[in-house]
Write a protein that holds these residues in place. Structure first.
Motif, short mmCIF file in Angstrom:
data_model
loop_
_atom_site.label_atom_id
_atom_site.label_comp_id
_atom_site.label_asym_id
_atom_site.label_seq_id
_atom_site.Cartn_x
_atom_site.Cartn_y
_atom_site.Cartn_z
N MET A 1 45.56 86.74 -22.99
CA MET A 1 46.27 85.46 -22.88
C MET A 1 45.57 84.51 -21.91
SD MET A 1 48.84 85.11 -24.92
CE MET A 1 49.79 83.83 -24.11
N PHE A 2 45.05 85.06 -20.81
CA PHE A 2 44.37 84.24 -19.80
C PHE A 2 43.14 83.56 -20.40
CE2 PHE A 2 41.19 84.30 -16.18
CZ PHE A 2 41.67 83.15 -15.58
N PHE B 1 50.10 81.55 -15.81
CA PHE B 1 50.85 82.79 -16.04
C PHE B 1 49.90 83.97 -16.25
CE2 PHE B 1 54.38 80.12 -18.27
CZ PHE B 1 54.78 79.62 -17.04
N GLY B 2 48.86 83.74 -17.06
CA GLY B 2 47.91 84.80 -17.36
C GLY B 2 47.15 85.25 -16.12
N LEU B 3 46.75 84.29 -15.29
CA LEU B 3 46.02 84.61 -14.06
C LEU B 3 46.87 85.45 -13.12
CD1 LEU B 3 43.52 84.25 -12.25
CD2 LEU B 3 44.56 82.11 -11.42
N ILE B 4 48.14 85.04 -12.94
CA ILE B 4 49.05 85.78 -12.05
C ILE B 4 49.27 87.20 -12.56
CG2 ILE B 4 51.43 85.91 -11.21
CD1 ILE B 4 51.43 82.83 -11.20
N CYS B 5 49.56 87.33 -13.86
CA CYS B 5 49.88 88.65 -14.42
C CYS B 5 48.64 89.54 -14.55
CB CYS B 5 50.56 88.50 -15.78
SG CYS B 5 52.17 87.69 -15.70
N GLY C 1 44.77 93.17 -9.04
CA GLY C 1 43.51 92.89 -8.36
C GLY C 1 42.28 93.18 -9.19
N ASP C 2 42.48 93.34 -10.50
CA ASP C 2 41.33 93.70 -11.35
C ASP C 2 41.45 92.95 -12.68
OD1 ASP C 2 39.15 94.90 -12.53
OD2 ASP C 2 40.23 96.72 -13.10
N ILE C 3 40.66 91.88 -12.83
CA ILE C 3 40.61 91.13 -14.09
C ILE C 3 39.27 91.42 -14.76
CG2 ILE C 3 40.65 88.86 -15.18
CD1 ILE C 3 42.32 87.84 -12.87
N ALA C 4 39.33 92.06 -15.93
CA ALA C 4 38.09 92.39 -16.65
C ALA C 4 37.45 91.13 -17.20
CB ALA C 4 38.40 93.38 -17.79
#
Length: 282
Positions: free
Chosen positions: A37-38, A188-192, A197-200
């Motif tokens: 979504m992000f 919303f996508g960034l927060i969730c 602490g790990d965004i692929a």
């Protein structure tokens, strides 16, 4: 002539929704739903901003009705995330059949949000649709399927978003609605996605699919809106029903999914309920 053009725009929406499902399946094993979504929202936001600047409609964006935009996009974000969650877990035909219950939920929720009167006919239509859901899902108390639950609740999220969109379109342009749709859902996508602490990061393999998801998602909204401006919903929406047998065939040919007779029977009940709803409104 207008009805023919409306049907062609609706076919564009069908192609877009189907493309998004195929692309979502392709990345579901490598990115979680929040990450999908992000990145989808970033791509969509860039497209909206560029087109709005070129068309000169960027001046239509302001913060009037912001709370309603916020609520609308919470509904949509929840629904779309649950849809992506269900995507790899259940057959495509089952997912789309449950998604088609969204207009039936609109009938029920419109009495709360829009003050529309809930008649016996509307309740009967909703009941028929619910029977269709039970046939599609065939729930077992001792073996609840997360994919089916996610798809069913996603339809409620889409219904809430549809009702609030109906209210927003009275005083808000399409550019403004799409700007807040993509912009808020980046947040919303960034927060969730970043909560752990790990965004692929997208890989060379997932990036093309993410671009397709972003483009197809926006195109679906645009094509459906354009179609509804050319012809009434009672004419346009039955064309969307073609999406169900189409995705069932795609699931069978490309993913080895079996055409379950119960899914087809339940889907038929859901589509009949939708058709009756459209007829009594038109």
């Amino acid at each position: 002539m207008a009805h023919t053009r409306a049907a062609l725009w609706m076919i564009g929406a069908i192609v877009s929704f189907t493309s998004m499902a195929v692309a979502g399946r392709a990345v579901s094993g490598q990115l979680d739903t929040f990450e999908i979504m992000f990145y989808r929202s970033i791509i969509g936001f860039l497209i909206v901003v560029i087109i709005a600047r070129l068309a000169g409609t960027h001046r239509e964006v302001d913060f009037n009705h912001f709370r309603m935009h916020l609520l609308r996009n919470i509904f949509h974000f929840v629904g779309q995330n649950l849809w992506f969650l269900a995507l790899p877990l259940i057959p495509l035909a089952q997912l789309f059949a449950l998604e088609f219950t969204s207009p039936i939920w609109v009938v029920l929720l419109a009495s709360i949000f829009l003050g529309e009167r809930l008649t016996r006919l509307k309740l009967g239509i909703a009941a028929l649709g619910f029977v269709g859901v039970l046939v599609v899902a065939r729930p077992e108390i001792n073996a609840l399927n997360i994919g089916i639950i996610a798809a069913a609740v996603a339809a409620i999220g889409f219904a809430g978003a549809a009702i609030l969109t109906r209210k927003l379109t009275v005083q808000n342009s399409l550019t403004k609605i799409l700007f807040f749709l993509t912009g808020l859902q980046i947040l919303f996508g960034l927060i969730c996605a970043g909560f752990d602490g790990d965004i692929a990061l997208p890989s060379s393999g997932t990036l093309p699919w993410l671009i397709l998801i972003g483009v197809a998602g926006l195109a679906a909204h645009f094509c459906m809106t354009k179609s509804l401006t050319l012809a009434p919903a009672s004419v346009v929406m039955p064309v969307d029903f073609v999406r169900l047998p189409l995705i069932a065939v795609i699931g069978m040919l490309f993913y080895g999914e079996i055409l379950d007779i119960y899914v087809l029977l339940g889907a038929a009940l859901i589509l009949i309920a939708n058709y009756l709803n459209l007829k009594q409104r038109g």
